[in-house]
Each structure stands twice: as structure tokens, then as C-alpha cells.
Write an enzyme that holds these catalytic residues in place. Structure first.
Site, PDB file in Angstrom:
ATOM      1  N   GLU A 130      -5.527  -4.843  10.560  1.00  0.00           N
ATOM      2  CA  GLU A 130      -4.514  -3.816  10.758  1.00  0.00           C
ATOM      3  C   GLU A 130      -4.817  -3.029  12.035  1.00  0.00           C
ATOM      4  O   GLU A 130      -5.649  -2.110  12.015  1.00  0.00           O
ATOM      5  CB  GLU A 130      -4.505  -2.835   9.580  1.00  0.00           C
ATOM      6  CG  GLU A 130      -4.157  -3.461   8.255  1.00  0.00           C
ATOM      7  CD  GLU A 130      -3.532  -2.447   7.307  1.00  0.00           C
ATOM      8  OE1 GLU A 130      -2.423  -2.700   6.847  1.00  0.00           O
ATOM      9  OE2 GLU A 130      -4.146  -1.403   7.065  1.00  0.00           O
ATOM     10  N   GLU A 166      -6.849   4.898   7.730  1.00  0.00           N
ATOM     11  CA  GLU A 166      -6.606   6.304   7.395  1.00  0.00           C
ATOM     12  C   GLU A 166      -7.803   6.911   6.669  1.00  0.00           C
ATOM     13  O   GLU A 166      -8.129   8.082   6.860  1.00  0.00           O
ATOM     14  CB  GLU A 166      -5.317   6.422   6.560  1.00  0.00           C
ATOM     15  CG  GLU A 166      -4.087   6.192   7.435  1.00  0.00           C
ATOM     16  CD  GLU A 166      -2.886   5.624   6.711  1.00  0.00           C
ATOM     17  OE1 GLU A 166      -2.847   5.615   5.469  1.00  0.00           O
ATOM     18  OE2 GLU A 166      -1.961   5.162   7.417  1.00  0.00           O
ATOM     19  N   ASN A 216       0.867  -1.180   0.000  1.00  0.00           N
ATOM     20  CA  ASN A 216       0.000   0.000   0.000  1.00  0.00           C
ATOM     21  C   ASN A 216       0.902   1.228   0.000  1.00  0.00           C
ATOM     22  O   ASN A 216       1.501   1.555   1.020  1.00  0.00           O
ATOM     23  CB  ASN A 216      -0.888  -0.035   1.258  1.00  0.00           C
ATOM     24  CG  ASN A 216      -1.698   1.243   1.441  1.00  0.00           C
ATOM     25  OD1 ASN A 216      -1.791   2.066   0.541  1.00  0.00           O
ATOM     26  ND2 ASN A 216      -2.294   1.387   2.624  1.00  0.00           N
ATOM     27  N   TRP A 217       0.990   1.881  -1.149  1.00  0.00           N
ATOM     28  CA  TRP A 217       1.900   3.025  -1.265  1.00  0.00           C
ATOM     29  C   TRP A 217       1.306   4.300  -0.666  1.00  0.00           C
ATOM     30  O   TRP A 217       1.992   5.308  -0.578  1.00  0.00           O
ATOM     31  CB  TRP A 217       2.266   3.252  -2.735  1.00  0.00           C
ATOM     32  CG  TRP A 217       3.285   2.286  -3.249  1.00  0.00           C
ATOM     33  CD1 TRP A 217       3.750   1.158  -2.620  1.00  0.00           C
ATOM     34  CD2 TRP A 217       3.982   2.361  -4.505  1.00  0.00           C
ATOM     35  NE1 TRP A 217       4.686   0.535  -3.404  1.00  0.00           N
ATOM     36  CE2 TRP A 217       4.857   1.248  -4.562  1.00  0.00           C
ATOM     37  CE3 TRP A 217       3.954   3.249  -5.573  1.00  0.00           C
ATOM     38  CZ2 TRP A 217       5.693   1.007  -5.659  1.00  0.00           C
ATOM     39  CZ3 TRP A 217       4.785   3.009  -6.664  1.00  0.00           C
ATOM     40  CH2 TRP A 217       5.641   1.913  -6.706  1.00  0.00           C
ATOM     41  N   LYS A 218       0.018   4.271  -0.334  1.00  0.00           N
ATOM     42  CA  LYS A 218      -0.641   5.479   0.211  1.00  0.00           C
ATOM     43  C   LYS A 218      -0.394   6.656  -0.743  1.00  0.00           C
ATOM     44  O   LYS A 218      -0.374   6.461  -1.951  1.00  0.00           O
ATOM     45  CB  LYS A 218      -0.156   5.747   1.640  1.00  0.00           C
ATOM     46  CG  LYS A 218      -0.234   4.478   2.505  1.00  0.00           C
ATOM     47  CD  LYS A 218      -0.008   4.708   3.956  1.00  0.00           C
ATOM     48  CE  LYS A 218      -0.091   3.360   4.680  1.00  0.00           C
ATOM     49  NZ  LYS A 218      -0.034   3.494   6.130  1.00  0.00           N
ATOM     50  N   HIS A 233      -9.479   1.334   4.786  1.00  0.00           N
ATOM     51  CA  HIS A 233      -8.225   1.516   5.534  1.00  0.00           C
ATOM     52  C   HIS A 233      -8.472   2.509   6.666  1.00  0.00           C
ATOM     53  O   HIS A 233      -9.249   3.457   6.518  1.00  0.00           O
ATOM     54  CB  HIS A 233      -7.142   2.027   4.587  1.00  0.00           C
ATOM     55  CG  HIS A 233      -5.784   2.024   5.206  1.00  0.00           C
ATOM     56  ND1 HIS A 233      -5.387   2.986   6.100  1.00  0.00           N
ATOM     57  CD2 HIS A 233      -4.751   1.157   5.088  1.00  0.00           C
ATOM     58  CE1 HIS A 233      -4.152   2.704   6.499  1.00  0.00           C
ATOM     59  NE2 HIS A 233      -3.742   1.612   5.900  1.00  0.00           N
ATOM     60  N   SER A 268       3.284  -2.136  10.355  1.00  0.00           N
ATOM     61  CA  SER A 268       4.719  -2.230  10.662  1.00  0.00           C
ATOM     62  C   SER A 268       5.332  -3.594  10.337  1.00  0.00           C
ATOM     63  O   SER A 268       6.209  -4.062  11.060  1.00  0.00           O
ATOM     64  CB  SER A 268       4.982  -1.835  12.126  1.00  0.00           C
ATOM     65  OG  SER A 268       4.645  -0.468  12.329  1.00  0.00           O
ATOM     66  N   GLY A 323       2.778  -1.154   4.241  1.00  0.00           N
ATOM     67  CA  GLY A 323       2.822   0.250   3.870  1.00  0.00           C
ATOM     68  C   GLY A 323       4.240   0.686   3.566  1.00  0.00           C
ATOM     69  O   GLY A 323       4.780   0.438   2.490  1.00  0.00           O
ATOM     70  N   GLY A 324       4.881   1.314   4.550  1.00  0.00           N
ATOM     71  CA  GLY A 324       6.192   1.921   4.353  1.00  0.00           C
ATOM     72  C   GLY A 324       7.213   1.006   3.698  1.00  0.00           C
ATOM     73  O   GLY A 324       7.920   1.413   2.761  1.00  0.00           O
ATOM     74  N   GLY A 383       2.467   2.280  10.692  1.00  0.00           N
ATOM     75  CA  GLY A 383       3.476   3.325  10.552  1.00  0.00           C
ATOM     76  C   GLY A 383       4.193   3.693  11.843  1.00  0.00           C
ATOM     77  O   GLY A 383       4.882   4.713  11.900  1.00  0.00           O
TER      78      GLY A 383
HETATM   79  P1  PGA Z   1       2.845   0.275   7.574  1.00  0.00           P
HETATM   80  O1  PGA Z   1       1.376   0.522   6.968  1.00  0.00           O
HETATM   81  O2  PGA Z   1       3.351  -1.027   6.997  1.00  0.00           O
HETATM   82  O3  PGA Z   1       3.646   1.457   7.102  1.00  0.00           O
HETATM   83  O4  PGA Z   1       2.693   0.210   9.056  1.00  0.00           O
HETATM   84  C1  PGA Z   1       0.491  -0.546   6.796  1.00  0.00           C
HETATM   85  C2  PGA Z   1      -0.785  -0.052   6.179  1.00  0.00           C
HETATM   86  O5  PGA Z   1      -1.219   1.060   6.481  1.00  0.00           O
HETATM   87  O6  PGA Z   1      -1.405  -0.770   5.374  1.00  0.00           O
END
Ligand code: PGA
Length: 248
Positions: free
Chosen positions: A163, A95, A9-11, A93, A208, A229-230, A169
Site C-alpha cells: 500500500e 495509518e 478495511n473499514w478503518k 497499516h 485507491s 478502504g473507502g 484515500g
Molecule cells: P483506500 O484505503 O482504498 O481508501 O485508499 C486503502 C487502505 O488504507 O487500506
């Protein structure tokens, strides 16, 4: 037998140059037993779909509208994502639930739209730190699961991503028994609701995930992969996570 899934997930990050790096990486992973998915910003989907050629890497959106078209400035519909080359779409998600006030009901409506467009819906659920500290994790996750997954869902068109909001993050992750407990509960609820097909839904862990913790998480029962994500923006890290999933 569920196919494992490594999803990135590149956001609101990533450029075509990042994809060139990932493309070099995925050339090393024909991935016979693992599905690979990258969800870049929607503006990159068509370009990346063209650039990946015949590679089985799948592309996905990060959200879609519940309607196929209409007067909804700034939104993107599921058929539009599919036309751009997306095979899947992340929905609900945390966010988006926080920034755009998405509810379980709106997530379910979006998932129905995704299914109608032939997309796999990756539906995200998870508790906040406060909810975990109150001992409400399983209640929260089960409520979100029941209300965010629409009636038309099936193992073939829906992936669940657990999640924990506080793990996204932050570098913090639940303990392995905590992850296993939630995944087992999700599996039990899916089986109760969908019968034998409940065993066909992939359940991803997200929050994470890093090369250093991936193998231990992937060894847990009912963890079918990760939503990353990251670390999915760094080819070397995502590659190590994919390798851990292939080996699991
Ligand atoms: P993260 O994000 O791996 O950077 O913690 C995961 C996500 O939001 O899907």
C-alpha cells in the site's frame, strides 16, 4: 494455486447498518475462487460474525497487541479477536505506523501474536511519496518486508499488502508497471526467504482501488487481490471490485 482475496478495511467507519448492506451484497458472491474479508471496527466483529451465519465471508481486526493479555488499557489482543470471530488481522497499516508510531519490529511481534492465536496476519508495507520521488521505493518496501514479517510466517498464515502511503484515500494510484515492479520484488524476496512456500503468500495491492481501476490491477502478475478502504464501505463499489477479482 493461491486463492484470491478481496479485503475491506473499514478503518474507524462503519455501522451495523453498513453490514446489512454488505450482507445483501455477499449473498450474490458465494465466491468459489475468491476469499472475502471485511475488517470492521473491533466492536462490530462479534455481531457481524453472528449475522453472517454460514457465509464464508471472513472477518478481521485492524490491529492487535503483541501480548495475549495484560495491563494495556485500550488495546485488544489477538486471542480476543479470534474469540470474537476474526480469522485475520491487518497489521502495520501506514495509518497505525504514523498515528501510533508502530515500527517494523512491533509489527513483526504483533504478527507472531496473531499467528499464535490462529489468525492470518495481513502485513502492510509501502513507501511515502517522498520516498518514491527519491527513487527509494524498492529499498523501503524490501526493508519493511524483511523486518515486519516474522520468522514464523508462512504462505498459509500471512498476507502481504503493498500500500503506497500516498495512494491511500487520495484517488492516486501508481502506474500498472510500478505496481507490477513492486509486487514482483516482494514475490522474489519471499521466495528467497521462504523457498517454495514464498509462492504461497498472497500479495494484495491497496490504495485507491475502485471499480474503475480494479480489473487492470488484478490482471497484473503477483497481484492476488486488494485491500480496499473507502470503496469497501459502499456495497455497490465493493461488489464491483469483488466481481472484477472473480473475473480476473
Ligand atoms: P483506500 O484505503 O482504498 O481508501 O485508499 C486503502 C487502505 O488504507 O487500506
Amino acid at each position: 494455486m493461491r486463492r484470491k482475496l478481496a479485503a475491506g478495511n473499514w478503518k474507524m467507519n462503519g455501522t451495523a447498518a453498513d453490514f446489512a448492506e454488505i450482507k445483501a451484497l455477499i449473498a450474490d458472491f458465494p465466491a468459489p475462487n475468491v476469499d472475502l474479508l471485511i475488517c470492521p471496527p473491533a466492536t462490530l466483529i462479534a455481531q457481524m460474525n453472528w449475522a453472517k451465519g454460514a457465509h464464508p465471508l471472513m472477518l478481521g481486526g485492524q490491529d492487535c497487541h503483541a501480548k495475549p493479555s495484560g495491563a494495556h488499557t485500550g488495546d485488544i489482543s489477538a486471542p480476543m479477536l479470534a474469540q470474537a470471530g476474526a480469522a485475520q488481522v491487518i497489521l502495520g497499516h501506514s495509518e497505525r505506523r504514523a498515528d501510533h508510531f508502530e515500527t517494523d519490529a512491533s509489527v513483526a511481534a504483533k504478527a507472531t501474536a496473531a499467528h499464535a492465536a490462529g489468525l492470518i496476519a495481513v502485513i502492510c508495507i509501502g513507501e511515502t511519496l517522498e520516498q518514491r520521488s527519491l527513487g527509494a521505493t524498492l529499498d523501503v518496501v524490501q526493508t519493511q518486508l524483511a523486518a515486519s514479517v516474522p520468522g514464523g510466517a508462512a504462505g498459509a498464515n500471512t498476507v502481504i499488502a503493498y500500500e503506497p502511503v500516498w495512494a491511500i484515500g487520495t484517488g492516486k494510484v501508481p502506474t500498472l508497471p510500478e505496481i507490477a515492479e513492486v509486487h514482483a520484488k516482494i514475490r522474489a524476496d519471499l521466495t528467497q526467504r521462504f523457498g517454495a512456500d514464498g509462492g504461497n503468500f498472497r500479495i494484495l495491492y491497496g490504495g485507491s482501488v475502485k471499480p474503475a481501476n480494479a480489473a487492470d490491477i488484478f490482471a497484473l502478475p503477483d497481484v492476488d487481490g486488494a485491500l480496499v478502504g473507502g470503496a469497501s464501505l459502499k456495497a455497490v463499489d465493493f461488489g464491483a471490485i469483488i466481481a472484477a477479482l472473480i473475473a480476473a
